[in-house]
Design a protein around this motif. Structure first.
Motif, mmCIF file in Angstrom:
data_model
loop_
_atom_site.group_PDB
_atom_site.id
_atom_site.type_symbol
_atom_site.label_atom_id
_atom_site.label_comp_id
_atom_site.label_asym_id
_atom_site.label_seq_id
_atom_site.Cartn_x
_atom_site.Cartn_y
_atom_site.Cartn_z
ATOM 1 N N ASP A 101 21.447 6.548 2.671
ATOM 2 C CA ASP A 101 22.599 7.239 2.107
ATOM 3 C C ASP A 101 22.371 7.512 0.624
ATOM 4 O O ASP A 101 21.561 6.842 -0.026
ATOM 5 C CB ASP A 101 23.867 6.392 2.261
ATOM 6 N N GLY A 102 23.108 8.481 0.097
ATOM 7 C CA GLY A 102 23.050 8.740 -1.324
ATOM 8 C C GLY A 102 23.614 7.587 -2.121
ATOM 9 O O GLY A 102 24.339 6.734 -1.602
ATOM 10 N N GLY A 103 23.271 7.540 -3.417
ATOM 11 C CA GLY A 103 23.769 6.490 -4.281
ATOM 12 C C GLY A 103 22.658 5.914 -5.141
ATOM 13 O O GLY A 103 21.537 6.412 -5.165
ATOM 14 N N THR A 104 22.988 4.844 -5.863
ATOM 15 C CA THR A 104 22.031 4.173 -6.734
ATOM 16 C C THR A 104 21.677 2.813 -6.134
ATOM 17 O O THR A 104 22.568 2.028 -5.789
ATOM 18 C CB THR A 104 22.605 4.002 -8.150
ATOM 19 N N TYR A 105 20.380 2.574 -6.003
ATOM 20 C CA TYR A 105 19.871 1.375 -5.338
ATOM 21 C C TYR A 105 19.067 0.524 -6.309
ATOM 22 O O TYR A 105 18.315 1.046 -7.144
ATOM 23 C CB TYR A 105 18.949 1.757 -4.171
ATOM 24 N N GLY A 106 19.212 -0.797 -6.180
ATOM 25 C CA GLY A 106 18.368 -1.704 -6.941
ATOM 26 C C GLY A 106 16.972 -1.738 -6.347
ATOM 27 O O GLY A 106 16.810 -1.736 -5.122
ATOM 28 N N VAL B 264 17.408 11.055 0.990
ATOM 29 C CA VAL B 264 18.825 10.859 1.297
ATOM 30 C C VAL B 264 19.153 11.561 2.613
ATOM 31 O O VAL B 264 18.861 12.749 2.794
ATOM 32 C CB VAL B 264 19.726 11.403 0.175
ATOM 33 N N ASP B 265 19.741 10.816 3.536
ATOM 34 C CA ASP B 265 20.043 11.354 4.860
ATOM 35 C C ASP B 265 21.478 10.999 5.231
ATOM 36 O O ASP B 265 21.781 9.852 5.557
ATOM 37 C CB ASP B 265 19.074 10.791 5.906
ATOM 38 N N GLU B 266 22.346 12.007 5.143
ATOM 39 C CA GLU B 266 23.754 11.831 5.491
ATOM 40 C C GLU B 266 24.171 12.838 6.563
ATOM 41 O O GLU B 266 25.341 13.149 6.718
ATOM 42 C CB GLU B 266 24.604 12.000 4.224
ATOM 43 N N LEU B 267 23.170 13.358 7.298
ATOM 44 C CA LEU B 267 23.438 14.386 8.289
ATOM 45 C C LEU B 267 24.387 13.871 9.371
ATOM 46 O O LEU B 267 24.298 12.722 9.808
ATOM 47 C CB LEU B 267 22.142 14.841 8.968
ATOM 48 N N ILE B 268 25.258 14.751 9.822
ATOM 49 C CA ILE B 268 26.087 14.411 10.979
ATOM 50 C C ILE B 268 25.223 14.559 12.239
ATOM 51 O O ILE B 268 24.252 15.329 12.271
ATOM 52 C CB ILE B 268 27.345 15.300 11.058
ATOM 53 N N ASP B 269 25.580 13.833 13.280
ATOM 54 C CA ASP B 269 24.759 13.812 14.497
ATOM 55 C C ASP B 269 24.600 15.199 15.114
ATOM 56 O O ASP B 269 23.555 15.520 15.683
ATOM 57 C CB ASP B 269 25.374 12.863 15.526
#
Length: 354
Positions: A81-86, A131-136
């Protein structure tokens, strides 16, 4: 309170470094490397790239003991998912094993971790290309063993969408937009309330052609082309991602040259730009259907967005769908700094890569 942020963005031939205080850039530099240096295997590039960053810090009087966070460009990881990761051990292992692909960007987080380790500085990545937020509904294809994947300019697309939302006095999670990143590759994303629910694979030829990429091709004709030329998988990937588009059609990836030729009356160059504009417009139309017509804006970004000629060719096909705005160029370093800043201020939670 002033947060001090170091930003790293490693590319194939250069290392971009910037120092921010909160969201304001204080200094930056693009460190160029020799052909012999960047010709080395990626892991063997770590020492000279690390040294060049340290030289930048020394020349600008920046001590690591004063840095609050190091924000790095994300590399080729598994879909997230999108966002900031450690940056953690699992992420480092995957970036250095190259199991998900090999690119210089993989080294960004590795170097961020190396710099921060002895000073207890958090290293992060924000919105990598995976980043992968695709709908099914958009993943399925007509062959059961093949699914669509999400590889796109996530960092710049999401940054532009956030800027547009801010202009409206809203949050990114409150708007629906279509973002068109036009560079060496072209990706068109449907952003629904903060998630990119549909986007073309901008790396390996899905969607519009671009300066170096073929874009979608007729299945049977391409299959015959592969068979007739007895191509390997590596050769196929090279053709569709590095030798397609403008390079195949005009022998150059220089969009400015082709545009000048079109404006000077060269019919083939004009036909190329007209075809490109229609392909991009069709991709935008496709994303509009996924958003069910609920669109707050259509946003153009990337290097090719500087071309008023190209934007004006596209407009008549898509402006009935919603307002059109242009955010030419890329603001990757700014976007990386702002991702880290949102975590430091508590606006967003730092995510764990698992």
């Amino acid at each position: 309170m002033t947060f001090k942020i170091l930003v790293l963005n490693l590319g194939s031939t250069s290392t971009k470094v910037a120092y921010f205080e909160n969201k304001k850039e204080v200094c930056s530099e693009t460190l160029r490397h020799s052909t012999s240096q960047v010709g080395l295997p990626l892991l063997k590039q770590l020492p000279f790239r690390l040294n060049s960053i340290q030289e930048f810090l020394d020349e600008n009087g920046i001590g690591l003991d004063n840095i609050d966070i190091i924000s790095a460009r994300g590399g080729l990881l598994k879909p997230i998912d999108g966002g900031t990761y450690g940056v953690n051990r699992l992420m480092l292992d995957e970036l250095t094993s190259f199991n998900n692909g090999e690119h210089a960007s993989n080294l960004s987080a590795v170097i961020a971790h190396e710099l921060g380790r002895d000073h207890d500085i958090q290293a992060t990545i924000t919105d990598p290309v995976v980043v992968d937020e695709l709908i099914d509904e958009v993943r399925m294809t007509g062959l059961k063993d093949i699914s669509r994947v999400s590889i796109f300019h996530a960092l710049n697309q999401k940054a532009v969408a956030r800027n547009f939302a801010k202009k409206l006095g809203k949050n990114y999670t409150d708007v629906n937009v279509i973002v068109v990143h036009m560079g060496g590759g072209i990706t068109v994303g449907a952003h629904e309330k903060g998630r990119v629910i549909d986007v073309n694979d901008g790396l390996y030829g899905d969607g519009p052609m671009s300066p170096t990429r073929s874009g979608a091709l007729p299945n049977r004709a391409f299959a015959k082309y592969i068979f007739d030329n007895q191509l390997t998988l590596h050769e196929i990937n090279t053709i569709i991602s590095k030798q397609g588009g403008f390079i195949s059609l005009k022998g150059t990836e220089d969009a400015l040259t082709i545009e000048r030729e079109a404006l000077d009356g060269d019919q083939y160059s004009l036909d190329l730009y007209r075809s490109l504009s229609v392909q991009i417009a069709k991709e935008i139309g496709s994303r509009a259907t996924v958003l069910k017509g609920d669109i707050d804006g259509i946003l153009f970004t990337g290097g090719l967005a500087h071309s008023k000629f190209l934007i004006d060719l596209i407009r008549p096909y898509i402006e009935f769908l919603g307002d059109v705005e242009v955010y030419a160029g890329e603001e990757e370093m700014q976007a990386l700094a702002e991702g880290a800043y949102r975590v430091l201020t508590g606006e967003e939670k730092l995510k764990e890569y698992i």
